[in-house]
Motif scaffolding. Structure first.
Motif, short mmCIF file in Angstrom:
data_model
loop_
_atom_site.label_atom_id
_atom_site.label_comp_id
_atom_site.label_asym_id
_atom_site.label_seq_id
_atom_site.Cartn_x
_atom_site.Cartn_y
_atom_site.Cartn_z
N PRO A 9 34.98 53.04 25.84
CA PRO A 9 35.68 54.02 26.67
C PRO A 9 35.92 55.31 25.89
N THR B 10 42.38 56.54 26.39
CA THR B 10 42.76 55.33 27.11
C THR B 10 44.25 55.08 26.94
N GLU C 211 47.44 52.51 27.20
CA GLU C 211 47.85 51.11 27.24
C GLU C 211 49.34 51.07 27.55
N LEU D 181 45.78 48.59 31.00
CA LEU D 181 45.07 49.68 30.35
C LEU D 181 44.32 50.50 31.38
N ALA E 237 41.32 52.84 31.36
CA ALA E 237 40.20 53.24 30.50
C ALA E 237 39.24 54.13 31.29
N PHE F 183 38.53 45.59 23.59
CA PHE F 183 38.66 47.02 23.40
C PHE F 183 38.48 47.32 21.91
N THR G 275 36.82 55.48 35.85
CA THR G 275 38.11 55.06 35.31
C THR G 275 38.44 53.71 35.92
#
Length: 118
Positions: free
Chosen positions: A12, A16, A18, A48, A50, A80, A107
């Motif tokens: 990604p 990103t 989280e 998440l 991403a 990830f 996304t």
């Protein structure tokens, strides 16, 4: 049946997000005293968001096919880049944007899964 592993064409893009929102049980008493405890052994679930900024149509199709095959509820493994190991996730929401020409941005919202399935 073993869970599949998500293998996107690239990592990604930076940015990103989280998010953690631990699930907590609280009891509030009349004198202002509060008692709290974790709601279950897996009370801290990660979400998440991403984004993959530039995907070719084939790369986009590969990712969409994987997500659709999981139906938004069936878990899969994915590691990830900043996690030490692969975790179980579900993806029930993703968006696709045509960036320019035939390049796409995707996304996806990953939700950590604590299912017993392996």
């Amino acid at each position: 049946m073993a869970l599949p592993t998500f293998t996107p064409p690239c990592n990604p893009s930076p940015g990103t997000t989280e998010t953690h929102e631990p699930k907590v049980l609280r009891a509030e008493f009349g004198d202002g005293y509060t008692q709290a405890t974790a709601d279950g052994i897996n009370h801290d679930r990660a979400d998440l968001e991403a984004t993959w900024e530039i995907l070719t149509p084939d790369e986009r199709d590969e990712m969409v096919t994987f997500f659709k095959a999981r139906g938004g509820y069936a878990p899969f493994f994915y590691k990830f880049p900043w996690h030490a190991e692969a975790l179980k996730w579900t993806v029930a929401r993703w968006t696709e944007t045509i960036v320019s020409g035939s390049y796409h941005r995707m996304t996806a919202t990953f939700r950590q899964s604590f299912t017993m399935a392996n």
